[in-house]
Design a protein around this motif. Sequence first.
Motif, PDB file in Angstrom:
ATOM      1  N   UNK A 116       1.769  -6.603   1.723  1.00 27.38           N
ATOM      2  CA  UNK A 116       2.960  -7.138   2.398  1.00 27.38           C
ATOM      3  C   UNK A 116       4.229  -6.563   1.790  1.00 27.38           C
ATOM      4  N   UNK A 117       4.305  -6.549   0.463  1.00 25.65           N
ATOM      5  CA  UNK A 117       5.493  -6.040  -0.222  1.00 25.65           C
ATOM      6  C   UNK A 117       5.657  -4.538  -0.004  1.00 25.65           C
ATOM      7  N   UNK A 118       4.544  -3.814   0.090  1.00 30.20           N
ATOM      8  CA  UNK A 118       4.607  -2.376   0.354  1.00 30.20           C
ATOM      9  C   UNK A 118       5.259  -2.110   1.711  1.00 30.20           C
ATOM     10  N   UNK A 119       4.776  -2.797   2.749  1.00 29.91           N
ATOM     11  CA  UNK A 119       5.321  -2.623   4.095  1.00 29.91           C
ATOM     12  C   UNK A 119       6.789  -3.057   4.144  1.00 29.91           C
ATOM     13  N   UNK A 168       3.007   3.724 -10.463  1.00 24.04           N
ATOM     14  CA  UNK A 168       2.804   4.973  -9.725  1.00 24.04           C
ATOM     15  C   UNK A 168       3.257   4.863  -8.277  1.00 24.04           C
ATOM     16  N   UNK A 169       3.274   3.656  -7.726  1.00 26.17           N
ATOM     17  CA  UNK A 169       3.804   3.478  -6.382  1.00 26.17           C
ATOM     18  C   UNK A 169       5.314   3.703  -6.380  1.00 26.17           C
ATOM     19  N   UNK A 177       7.443   6.751  -4.353  1.00 23.09           N
ATOM     20  CA  UNK A 177       8.605   6.623  -3.467  1.00 23.09           C
ATOM     21  C   UNK A 177       9.776   7.449  -3.999  1.00 23.09           C
ATOM     22  N   UNK A 178       9.939   7.460  -5.298  1.00 24.36           N
ATOM     23  CA  UNK A 178      10.997   8.262  -5.926  1.00 24.36           C
ATOM     24  C   UNK A 178      10.783   9.747  -5.624  1.00 24.36           C
TER      25      UNK A 178
END
Length: 260
Positions: A47-50, A240-241, A245-246
Motif C-alpha cells: 500500500x505504501x509503495x503504491x 534499497x527501495x 527511487x533515488x
Amino acid sequence: MRALKDIARNNLIHINKKSNSSVSINLTLLQSSMEHSIKPSSKIQAYELIKTIFIYWVGTFICKIAVKIAETYILPYYHVQSPSIELEEFSRHIQSLLGAFTPYYIILIGPLIEEACFRLGLSFKKRDIFIGGYTLFFVVFINLTGKLYNLNLWKVSVLLVVLLGVIYLYKKTKQEIFTQVGNKYGKGITYLFIVLFALMHMSNFTSFEPGQFSYFVCYFSYLLITSYCITRLRIYNGFWWGYGLHAVNNAFAVLATSGI
C-alpha cells in the motif's frame, strides 16, 4: 498427612512462581521485539509503495510545470536569467571530471552515497547509524578539504583515525540508546533529514536574485517532495527501495539533460 499437604503447597507455590517468571520473561521479550521490529506487514508495504509512487509522480509533475511557468513567464518579467543555467554548468563540470563514467556515477553511485548519508540511519539501528554517520563525515570532510583525487597523507590519516574511533564507539555503544532516541525523537529527526537533503541539493546554485525567487520556491518544492517520497519508501519498504527511487529520479534527470 499434614506434612504431605505442606509439601504439596510448597511445590504448588514453586510452580506458580516459575510460571509467573515465564510469563514475565515472555512479555518482556514480546515488548522488546515490538520495540525493535519496525518492519510493516507485506500488505502495508504494498500500500505504501503504491501511495508513495503516486505522490512522487503527481507531486514532481506539478512542481516541474511550476518551474517551467516560472522560467517562461515570471523570470522574463523581472529580466533575470533562469537558475537552470547553473545546473547545466554544474552537470557539464561533472562530465568533464568523470567523462563516460558520469551517467553511472549520477544514477548508481551518487544515490548510494547520499542514501547512506541521509537515510540509512533512519532505521535507528546501531550498525546503520555508524555506517551512515561515517559516510556523511567522509563526504563533508572531502568536500571541505578538496576533492577526492586530491587526497594526501594527512587527509588519509584523519579519515583512518576517525574510522578507528567510530569502530571503538560502535563496540562500546548499546543498541538501546538508539532505540530510545528513535522512539522519542524519530519523527522529528526524519523530517529534519528530509529538509537537509533538499537544502544540500540547493547548494548547486551559487547566485540568487530577488526576481528568481519564484523559480527557487518551485524547485525547492520539487526537491522536498522527492526527498519525502524516497524517505517514505526507505522507512516502509526498506533501504534499497528508497535507493531505487533515488536512482530512477536521477536517471530521468540524466535523460532530460541529454536531450533524449
